[in-house]
Design a protein around this motif. Structure first.
Motif, PDB file in Angstrom:
ATOM      1  N   GLY A  33      29.294 -65.406-163.787  1.00  8.98           N
ATOM      2  CA  GLY A  33      28.404 -64.755-164.733  1.00  8.98           C
ATOM      3  C   GLY A  33      27.281 -64.051-164.012  1.00  8.98           C
ATOM      4  N   PRO A  34      26.411 -63.394-164.773  1.00  8.19           N
ATOM      5  CA  PRO A  34      25.270 -62.708-164.164  1.00  8.19           C
ATOM      6  C   PRO A  34      24.483 -63.645-163.244  1.00  8.19           C
ATOM      7  CG  PRO A  34      25.467 -62.083-166.454  1.00  8.19           C
ATOM      8  CD  PRO A  34      26.455 -63.199-166.223  1.00  8.19           C
ATOM      9  N   SER A  35      24.252 -63.184-162.036  1.00 11.95           N
ATOM     10  CA  SER A  35      23.560 -63.975-161.023  1.00 11.95           C
ATOM     11  C   SER A  35      23.280 -63.072-159.820  1.00 11.95           C
ATOM     12  CB  SER A  35      24.409 -65.182-160.594  1.00 11.95           C
ATOM     13  OG  SER A  35      25.694 -64.761-160.164  1.00 11.95           O
ATOM     14  N   LYS A  36      22.537 -63.622-158.869  1.00 11.72           N
ATOM     15  CA  LYS A  36      22.236 -62.893-157.640  1.00 11.72           C
ATOM     16  C   LYS A  36      22.355 -63.867-156.483  1.00 11.72           C
ATOM     17  CE  LYS A  36      18.853 -59.633-155.832  1.00 11.72           C
ATOM     18  NZ  LYS A  36      17.608 -58.904-156.138  1.00 11.72           N
ATOM     19  N   PHE A  37      23.129 -63.479-155.458  1.00 14.48           N
ATOM     20  CA  PHE A  37      23.348 -64.394-154.343  1.00 14.48           C
ATOM     21  C   PHE A  37      23.742 -63.637-153.083  1.00 14.48           C
ATOM     22  CE2 PHE A  37      27.172 -64.020-156.904  1.00 14.48           C
ATOM     23  CZ  PHE A  37      28.167 -63.735-155.978  1.00 14.48           C
ATOM     24  N   PRO A  38      23.401 -64.202-151.902  1.00 16.82           N
ATOM     25  CA  PRO A  38      23.818 -63.612-150.630  1.00 16.82           C
ATOM     26  C   PRO A  38      25.250 -64.005-150.318  1.00 16.82           C
ATOM     27  CG  PRO A  38      22.501 -65.557-150.222  1.00 16.82           C
ATOM     28  CD  PRO A  38      22.526 -65.351-151.714  1.00 16.82           C
ATOM     29  N   TRP A  39      25.901 -63.165-149.532  1.00 16.66           N
ATOM     30  CA  TRP A  39      27.293 -63.423-149.142  1.00 16.66           C
ATOM     31  C   TRP A  39      27.540 -62.752-147.796  1.00 16.66           C
ATOM     32  CZ3 TRP A  39      31.379 -59.491-150.087  1.00 16.66           C
ATOM     33  CH2 TRP A  39      32.642 -59.941-149.710  1.00 16.66           C
ATOM     34  N   THR A  40      28.188 -63.459-146.891  1.00 12.95           N
ATOM     35  CA  THR A  40      28.565 -62.923-145.581  1.00 12.95           C
ATOM     36  C   THR A  40      30.075 -62.978-145.444  1.00 12.95           C
ATOM     37  OG1 THR A  40      26.497 -63.700-144.588  1.00 12.95           O
ATOM     38  CG2 THR A  40      28.303 -63.193-143.084  1.00 12.95           C
ATOM     39  N   VAL A  41      30.670 -61.869-145.018  1.00 16.63           N
ATOM     40  CA  VAL A  41      32.117 -61.807-144.806  1.00 16.63           C
ATOM     41  C   VAL A  41      32.426 -62.473-143.474  1.00 16.63           C
ATOM     42  CG1 VAL A  41      34.129 -60.307-144.593  1.00 16.63           C
ATOM     43  CG2 VAL A  41      32.250 -59.663-146.122  1.00 16.63           C
ATOM     44  N   THR A  42      33.138 -63.594-143.511  1.00 17.18           N
ATOM     45  CA  THR A  42      33.463 -64.318-142.284  1.00 17.18           C
ATOM     46  C   THR A  42      34.884 -64.058-141.813  1.00 17.18           C
ATOM     47  OG1 THR A  42      34.051 -66.268-143.571  1.00 17.18           O
ATOM     48  CG2 THR A  42      31.791 -66.148-142.740  1.00 17.18           C
ATOM     49  N   ALA A  43      35.751 -63.589-142.693  1.00 19.48           N
ATOM     50  CA  ALA A  43      37.123 -63.236-142.314  1.00 19.48           C
ATOM     51  C   ALA A  43      37.106 -61.840-141.691  1.00 19.48           C
ATOM     52  CB  ALA A  43      38.021 -63.255-143.548  1.00 19.48           C
ATOM     53  N   ASP A  44      38.248 -61.389-141.165  1.00 23.05           N
ATOM     54  CA  ASP A  44      38.313 -60.049-140.582  1.00 23.05           C
ATOM     55  C   ASP A  44      37.909 -58.994-141.614  1.00 23.05           C
ATOM     56  OD1 ASP A  44      39.012 -60.912-138.076  1.00 23.05           O
ATOM     57  OD2 ASP A  44      41.153 -60.657-138.397  1.00 23.05           O
ATOM     58  N   THR A  45      38.414 -59.120-142.820  1.00 23.52           N
ATOM     59  CA  THR A  45      38.012 -58.270-143.941  1.00 23.52           C
ATOM     60  C   THR A  45      38.270 -59.039-145.224  1.00 23.52           C
ATOM     61  OG1 THR A  45      40.194 -57.227-144.083  1.00 23.52           O
ATOM     62  CG2 THR A  45      38.533 -56.026-142.874  1.00 23.52           C
ATOM     63  N   GLU A  46      37.594 -58.621-146.274  1.00 21.21           N
ATOM     64  CA  GLU A  46      37.904 -59.167-147.588  1.00 21.21           C
ATOM     65  C   GLU A  46      38.056 -57.996-148.551  1.00 21.21           C
ATOM     66  OE1 GLU A  46      36.407 -62.181-151.079  1.00 21.21           O
ATOM     67  OE2 GLU A  46      35.792 -62.562-149.025  1.00 21.21           O
ATOM     68  N   ALA A  47      39.186 -57.984-149.244  1.00 20.96           N
ATOM     69  CA  ALA A  47      39.448 -56.953-150.240  1.00 20.96           C
ATOM     70  C   ALA A  47      39.309 -57.569-151.624  1.00 20.96           C
ATOM     71  CB  ALA A  47      40.860 -56.404-150.056  1.00 20.96           C
ATOM     72  N   ILE A  48      38.735 -56.799-152.545  1.00 21.16           N
ATOM     73  CA  ILE A  48      38.614 -57.268-153.926  1.00 21.16           C
ATOM     74  C   ILE A  48      39.027 -56.149-154.865  1.00 21.16           C
ATOM     75  CG2 ILE A  48      36.774 -58.897-153.367  1.00 21.16           C
ATOM     76  CD1 ILE A  48      34.820 -56.985-154.747  1.00 21.16           C
ATOM     77  N   VAL A  74      37.719 -52.654-153.394  1.00 24.18           N
ATOM     78  CA  VAL A  74      36.656 -52.631-152.390  1.00 24.18           C
ATOM     79  C   VAL A  74      37.074 -53.468-151.186  1.00 24.18           C
ATOM     80  CG1 VAL A  74      34.181 -52.974-152.040  1.00 24.18           C
ATOM     81  CG2 VAL A  74      35.047 -52.618-154.355  1.00 24.18           C
ATOM     82  N   VAL A  75      36.807 -52.943-149.974  1.00 25.73           N
ATOM     83  CA  VAL A  75      37.114 -53.679-148.750  1.00 25.73           C
ATOM     84  C   VAL A  75      35.828 -53.805-147.932  1.00 25.73           C
ATOM     85  CG1 VAL A  75      38.490 -53.772-146.644  1.00 25.73           C
ATOM     86  CG2 VAL A  75      39.489 -52.812-148.738  1.00 25.73           C
ATOM     87  N   PHE A  76      35.424 -55.066-147.691  1.00 27.77           N
ATOM     88  CA  PHE A  76      34.236 -55.379-146.910  1.00 27.77           C
ATOM     89  C   PHE A  76      34.668 -55.795-145.506  1.00 27.77           C
ATOM     90  CE2 PHE A  76      33.019 -56.221-151.292  1.00 27.77           C
ATOM     91  CZ  PHE A  76      31.747 -55.687-151.374  1.00 27.77           C
ATOM     92  N   PRO A  77      34.023 -55.272-144.445  1.00 26.54           N
ATOM     93  CA  PRO A  77      34.392 -55.630-143.074  1.00 26.54           C
ATOM     94  C   PRO A  77      33.771 -56.953-142.626  1.00 26.54           C
ATOM     95  CG  PRO A  77      32.629 -54.030-143.026  1.00 26.54           C
ATOM     96  CD  PRO A  77      32.999 -54.222-144.485  1.00 26.54           C
ATOM     97  N   LYS A  78      34.368 -57.520-141.585  1.00 28.88           N
ATOM     98  CA  LYS A  78      33.894 -58.781-141.006  1.00 28.88           C
ATOM     99  C   LYS A  78      32.436 -58.658-140.562  1.00 28.88           C
ATOM    100  CE  LYS A  78      34.937 -62.302-137.599  1.00 28.88           C
ATOM    101  NZ  LYS A  78      35.937 -62.810-136.677  1.00 28.88           N
ATOM    102  N   GLY A  79      31.686 -59.712-140.862  1.00 29.09           N
ATOM    103  CA  GLY A  79      30.305 -59.789-140.419  1.00 29.09           C
ATOM    104  C   GLY A  79      29.303 -59.136-141.348  1.00 29.09           C
ATOM    105  N   MET A  80      29.787 -58.403-142.335  1.00 24.75           N
ATOM    106  CA  MET A  80      28.857 -57.734-143.247  1.00 24.75           C
ATOM    107  C   MET A  80      28.104 -58.767-144.078  1.00 24.75           C
ATOM    108  SD  MET A  80      29.425 -54.646-145.916  1.00 24.75           S
ATOM    109  CE  MET A  80      29.136 -53.419-144.647  1.00 24.75           C
ATOM    110  N   LYS A  81      26.803 -58.565-144.202  1.00 27.76           N
ATOM    111  CA  LYS A  81      25.954 -59.427-145.023  1.00 27.76           C
ATOM    112  C   LYS A  81      25.474 -58.596-146.204  1.00 27.76           C
ATOM    113  CE  LYS A  81      24.449 -62.282-141.207  1.00 27.76           C
ATOM    114  NZ  LYS A  81      23.329 -62.880-140.500  1.00 27.76           N
ATOM    115  N   VAL A  82      25.728 -59.106-147.387  1.00 34.06           N
ATOM    116  CA  VAL A  82      25.347 -58.399-148.603  1.00 34.06           C
ATOM    117  C   VAL A  82      24.686 -59.368-149.579  1.00 34.06           C
ATOM    118  CG1 VAL A  82      27.249 -56.736-148.364  1.00 34.06           C
ATOM    119  CG2 VAL A  82      27.567 -58.762-149.778  1.00 34.06           C
TER     120      VAL A  82
END
Length: 97
Positions: A33-48, A74-82
């Motif tokens: 649900g509606p929320s706000k949180f940090p997330w770091t991609v730890t895998a090589d990439t994550e696709a959603i 959407v594809v996020f690369p490894k190490g990206m912090k969002v």
């Protein structure tokens, strides 16, 4: 239409053949649900692939944000912090590469 925003590959209108080739419907599902949180991609990439909802994505080290929503691939690369700012309840398929 595929674009690269802050190092994130965003396809706002992926073709059905592309989604079928990627087997998106076989990927696990996740939601929140509606929320706000940090997330770091730890895998090589994550696709959603977003089925529902909207998220403002803030990428560490960049001014501003971009929005993703239902129908976006959407594809996020490894190490990206969002930071995800979920403005409408999200349901998505995801695949960790």
């Amino acid at each position: 239409m595929a674009t690269n925003t802050f190092g994130v590959n965003l396809d706002t209108n992926p073709s059905l053949s592309k989604l079928t080739k990627l087997r998106v419907t076989k990927w696990p599902k996740w939601g929140c649900g509606p929320s706000k949180f940090p997330w770091t991609v730890t895998a090589d990439t994550e696709a959603i692939y977003l089925l529902e909802g909207k998220v403002n994505v803030h990428v560490d080290g960049h001014e501003g944000s971009f929005e993703i929503g239902a129908g976006d691939l959407v594809v996020f690369p490894k190490g990206m912090k969002v930071t995800w700012d979920v403005t409408e309840t999200v349901k998505k398929h995801y695949y960790i590469l």
